[in-house]
Design a protein around this motif. Structure first.
Motif, short mmCIF file in Angstrom:
data_model
loop_
_atom_site.label_atom_id
_atom_site.label_comp_id
_atom_site.label_asym_id
_atom_site.label_seq_id
_atom_site.Cartn_x
_atom_site.Cartn_y
_atom_site.Cartn_z
N ILE A 132 0.69 -1.17 0.02
CA ILE A 132 0.26 -0.06 0.02
C ILE A 132 0.87 1.21 -0.07
O ILE A 132 1.89 1.31 0.98
N PRO A 133 0.73 1.99 -0.89
CA PRO A 133 1.58 3.24 -1.26
C PRO A 133 1.42 4.13 0.03
O PRO A 133 0.37 4.60 0.50
N PRO A 134 2.63 4.48 0.85
CA PRO A 134 2.33 5.48 2.00
C PRO A 134 1.78 6.76 1.39
O PRO A 134 1.48 7.75 2.14
N SER A 135 2.08 7.31 0.14
CA SER A 135 1.60 8.50 -0.46
C SER A 135 0.18 8.52 -0.36
O SER A 135 -0.33 9.72 -0.21
N LEU A 136 -0.42 7.66 -0.23
CA LEU A 136 -2.18 7.63 -0.05
C LEU A 136 -2.38 8.44 1.39
O LEU A 136 -3.47 9.05 1.70
N SER A 137 -1.30 8.61 2.34
CA SER A 137 -1.51 9.43 3.45
C SER A 137 -1.82 11.03 3.13
O SER A 137 -2.05 11.71 3.92
N ASN A 138 -1.58 11.13 1.99
CA ASN A 138 -1.76 12.77 1.65
C ASN A 138 -3.03 13.05 1.07
O ASN A 138 -3.48 14.32 0.92
N LEU A 139 -3.85 12.14 1.19
CA LEU A 139 -5.33 12.44 0.84
C LEU A 139 -6.00 12.67 1.94
O LEU A 139 -6.88 12.11 2.40
N SER A 140 -5.95 14.16 2.06
CA SER A 140 -6.48 14.42 3.40
C SER A 140 -8.02 14.65 3.61
O SER A 140 -8.85 14.58 4.66
N ASN A 141 -8.87 14.73 2.29
CA ASN A 141 -10.17 14.54 2.39
C ASN A 141 -10.70 13.32 2.07
O ASN A 141 -12.01 12.87 2.20
N LEU A 142 -10.06 12.18 2.27
CA LEU A 142 -10.36 10.68 2.07
C LEU A 142 -11.35 10.33 3.28
O LEU A 142 -11.08 10.39 4.42
N LYS A 143 -12.34 9.82 2.76
CA LYS A 143 -13.25 9.15 3.60
C LYS A 143 -13.47 7.73 3.56
O LYS A 143 -13.80 7.23 4.62
N PHE A 144 -13.31 7.33 2.31
CA PHE A 144 -13.62 5.74 2.24
C PHE A 144 -12.29 5.27 1.47
O PHE A 144 -12.21 5.55 0.37
N LEU A 145 -11.57 4.39 2.25
CA LEU A 145 -10.52 3.55 1.60
C LEU A 145 -10.85 2.07 1.67
O LEU A 145 -10.78 1.56 2.55
N ARG A 146 -10.93 1.65 0.46
CA ARG A 146 -11.31 0.06 0.43
C ARG A 146 -10.58 -0.64 -0.59
O ARG A 146 -10.77 -0.27 -1.55
N LEU A 160 -0.83 6.24 7.29
CA LEU A 160 -2.12 6.34 6.95
C LEU A 160 -3.19 6.82 8.12
O LEU A 160 -4.13 7.36 8.02
N ALA A 161 -2.58 6.74 9.35
CA ALA A 161 -3.42 6.95 10.58
C ALA A 161 -3.44 8.40 10.83
O ALA A 161 -4.52 8.74 11.38
N LYS A 162 -3.16 9.22 9.95
CA LYS A 162 -3.12 10.88 10.10
C LYS A 162 -4.32 11.38 9.15
O LYS A 162 -4.49 12.58 9.07
N LEU A 163 -4.96 10.20 8.39
CA LEU A 163 -6.07 10.60 7.70
C LEU A 163 -7.21 10.78 8.53
O LEU A 163 -8.10 10.20 8.69
N GLY A 164 -7.30 12.22 8.89
CA GLY A 164 -8.58 12.26 9.94
C GLY A 164 -10.03 12.40 9.45
O GLY A 164 -10.84 12.15 10.52
N ASN A 165 -10.39 12.44 8.22
CA ASN A 165 -11.73 12.27 7.77
C ASN A 165 -12.13 10.94 7.27
O ASN A 165 -13.13 10.88 6.90
N LEU A 166 -11.14 9.81 7.29
CA LEU A 166 -11.54 8.52 7.11
C LEU A 166 -12.63 8.01 8.22
O LEU A 166 -12.51 8.07 9.02
N LYS A 167 -13.52 7.49 7.35
CA LYS A 167 -14.86 6.98 7.99
C LYS A 167 -14.97 5.51 7.84
O LYS A 167 -15.41 4.70 8.76
N PHE A 180 -0.84 -3.52 12.97
CA PHE A 180 -1.59 -2.26 12.25
C PHE A 180 -1.75 -1.22 13.34
O PHE A 180 -1.85 -1.61 14.42
N PRO A 181 -1.73 0.06 12.94
CA PRO A 181 -1.56 0.95 13.96
C PRO A 181 -2.99 1.06 14.70
O PRO A 181 -3.91 0.72 14.14
N THR A 182 -2.78 1.71 15.89
CA THR A 182 -3.92 1.87 16.85
C THR A 182 -4.08 3.31 17.24
O THR A 182 -5.01 3.46 18.10
N PHE A 183 -3.75 4.27 16.38
CA PHE A 183 -3.71 5.69 16.98
C PHE A 183 -4.13 6.65 15.70
O PHE A 183 -4.40 5.83 14.62
N GLY A 184 -4.38 7.62 16.14
CA GLY A 184 -5.06 8.78 14.99
C GLY A 184 -6.39 8.25 14.64
O GLY A 184 -7.18 7.50 15.50
N SER A 185 -6.86 8.15 13.37
CA SER A 185 -7.94 7.82 12.70
C SER A 185 -7.98 6.22 12.93
O SER A 185 -9.29 5.99 13.02
N PHE A 186 -6.98 5.58 13.17
CA PHE A 186 -7.27 3.88 13.04
C PHE A 186 -7.83 3.59 14.49
O PHE A 186 -8.09 2.41 14.73
#
Length: 218
Positions: A132-146, A160-167, A180-186
């Motif tokens: 999974i590309p770490p660059s996806l962490s730049n998608l600050s508006n991302l709500k759905f990552l499947r 990826l845990a810094k994606l604050g809008n991820l639902k 897998f991370p357990t902080f931030g949005s995760f």
């Protein structure tokens, strides 16, 4: 006064010139056409993607805003196969990239991390490989990552845990490894988001990454 009038007139021409929009449309059309020639399309769902047309907004499965900028690409369940192309990263106003339930292979292009307005990335049920590309962490508006039900491997990028809008997050049914991370949005996602990754050890403990003793998490 004369120069002010001239400057105002030139600005009017610039704003009203339809060819400015055409140039932008051509750029996005080139990016989409790069995908068309890279994939196999047995059902001819991309038949309308004609590179001789000025505006890709007339193509099927493509949605644009009132400025003729591509905002959606809906090609789910289209029986397409082949590789995703890095040119997709040029669709700077794209909000929805839905390529699920096809037969795409190869890696997720890191260039998708440049789609700053992306809200939904649906790549599930394909045959994608690599990490999974770490660059996806730049998608600050991302709500759905499947990206579930692929053949993705390697570690889950902690970025990826810094994606604050991820639902919604679904990384299940892959070959991911490590923790897998357990902080931030995760912190709001359960283990359901990560299930059926046989080499995934579980959550990070106390925010620390557990590394494989043999270093074979790839």
């Amino acid at each position: 006064m004369f120069f002010h009038v001239v400057a105002t007139f030139l600005l009017f021409l610039f704003l009203s010139n339809p060819f400015i929009g055409i140039t932008y449309a051509n750029s996005e059309g080139d990016a989409l056409y790069a995908l068309r020639i890279a994939v196999k399309d047995p059902n001819n769902v991309l038949n309308s993607w004609d590179p001789t047309l000025v505006d890709p907004c007339t193509w099927f499965h493509v949605t644009c805003d009132h400025h003729n900028r591509v905002t959606r690409l809906d090609l789910g369940h289209a029986k397409l196969s082949g590789h995703l192309v890095p040119q997709l990263g040029r669709l700077q106003h794209l909000q929805f990239l839905e390529l699920y339930k096809n037969e795409f292979v190869g890696p997720i292009p890191k260039e998708l991390g440049g789609l700053k307005k992306l809200v939904s990335l649906g790549l599930y049920h394909n045959n994608l490989t690599g990490s999974i590309p770490p660059s996806l962490s730049n998608l600050s508006n991302l709500k759905f990552l499947r990206v579930n039900s692929n053949k993705l491997s390697g570690r889950i990028p902690r970025e990826l845990a810094k994606l604050g809008n991820l639902k919604i997050l679904d990384l299940s049914h892959n070959d991911l490894c490590g923790t897998f991370p357990t902080f931030g949005s995760f912190s709001k996602f359960t283990e359901q988001s990560f299930k059926n990754n046989p080499r995934l050890e579980g959550p990070e403990l106390m925010g620390l990454v557990r590394y494989d003793d043999d270093g074979l998490c790839k």
